[in-house]
Design an enzyme around this catalytic site. Sequence first.
Site, short mmCIF file in Angstrom:
data_model
loop_
_atom_site.label_atom_id
_atom_site.label_comp_id
_atom_site.label_asym_id
_atom_site.label_seq_id
_atom_site.Cartn_x
_atom_site.Cartn_y
_atom_site.Cartn_z
N CYS A 147 0.82 -1.21 0.00
CA CYS A 147 0.00 0.00 0.00
C CYS A 147 0.85 1.25 0.00
O CYS A 147 1.36 1.66 1.04
CB CYS A 147 -0.92 -0.01 1.22
N GLU A 185 -5.76 -8.51 0.62
CA GLU A 185 -5.39 -8.46 2.03
C GLU A 185 -4.28 -7.43 2.21
O GLU A 185 -3.53 -7.15 1.28
CB GLU A 185 -4.99 -9.85 2.54
N ARG A 230 -0.73 -12.00 14.70
CA ARG A 230 -0.66 -11.22 13.47
C ARG A 230 -2.07 -10.81 13.07
O ARG A 230 -3.02 -11.57 13.24
CB ARG A 230 -0.05 -12.09 12.37
N ARG A 232 -4.46 -9.09 9.81
CA ARG A 232 -4.51 -8.69 8.41
C ARG A 232 -5.89 -8.10 8.10
O ARG A 232 -6.91 -8.60 8.57
CB ARG A 232 -4.26 -9.88 7.47
#
Length: 409
Positions: A147, A185, A230, A232
Amino acid sequence: MIPDFYSIAQVADILSLSKETLRRWDNNGTLVPERHPENNYRVYHRAQLEKFEQAQLLFNSEWDKELLIRPKRPYQLIELFAGAGGLAIGMERAGFESVLLNEIDKYACATLRKNRPNWNVIEGSITNVDFKPYKGKVDILSGGFPCQAFSYAGKKLGFEDTRGTLFYEFGRALKECSPKVFMAENVRGLASHDDGRTLETIRSVLSELGYSVLEPRVLKAVFYRVPQKRERLIIVGIRNDLANKAEFFWPSPYRRIMVMRDALKKGDLYTCDIPESDGQKYPKRKAEILNFVPPGGYWRDLPDNLQREYMQKSYFLGGGKTGMARRLSWDEPSLTLTCSPAQKQTERCHPEETRPLNIREYARIQTFPDNWEFQGSQSQKYKQIGNAVPVNLAEAIGRSLIRLLNDIE
């Protein structure tokens, strides 16, 4: 089998709270642990947690039912920004057939080819890939576009205005091959980037390309048989002409939280103890200092003189800096893996031995199979694993996408 008792660490993970918050709740009577009948440890009983929505999802999980989901026919998948294959293995296990995987990193491509010689791996920049030959031939497009920020210049961005970004290339692929469904994702931070405007732009561009975009959701890997904290951000879209034919259901959580012991020892997650592997080493003095850190501890657990030596100027700054001199614990999930296990801000020291996590330990925490061989130098392997989507999380999402495509059929 759902356990009856939960430790403070487990409850913190289930409720997405800090241990400090739970201690505060203990002190003010909001949620008070009881004594375990066998070992006298302070624990929470399942009944105490049932009022919390996150715990209800865990206790009433449909995980076992969702494991039975199978594709009605072979569904064709294109994956972009494929990395070392974490997402691709999970999607394969769920029942997808990859027709094209694109990745720019030559070592990650070597990893994909080594393990799946039959996969069509296109190495190089996505800007050079033509997706038009796949129009009408693929069911799903997936991938995690890196991104880059957009510059707004005070107007609402459309598809053409995102040119020059990797998100634009994701959108171009979507436009050219026109799959039934897409799944993108990204990092959790995308949800709040530029006060949410970046994500809003992404959603409006995907809508402009002819897709009904569902409300994005941050999925925590610990709920999907991944021994790692984690997170996402997942974005799912259905082509407008199909959007009213089916409903997407997010995957149910697994019945318990996996921890480091599950990752490195024989048990529910792996059928044997961790195989031997190479890995980074600490300099002599750093190892001497980290010897004093207990499992689950960090720099604050060192004697004051060692805190000062290790932290240097940071010793006098505010903030918790809980990743520094951090030793993982057997009974908790790993913290999020980075591209190197021995970075000072994000230390990932083995629970028992004073050394960084090695390559295979890294891979297991990301739930890669033991026979998945990473190519390149040691640092390239760590980078590939650290950047991956955890395989078991990908598989859980994949099953939900298979269910969606079955319903569309």
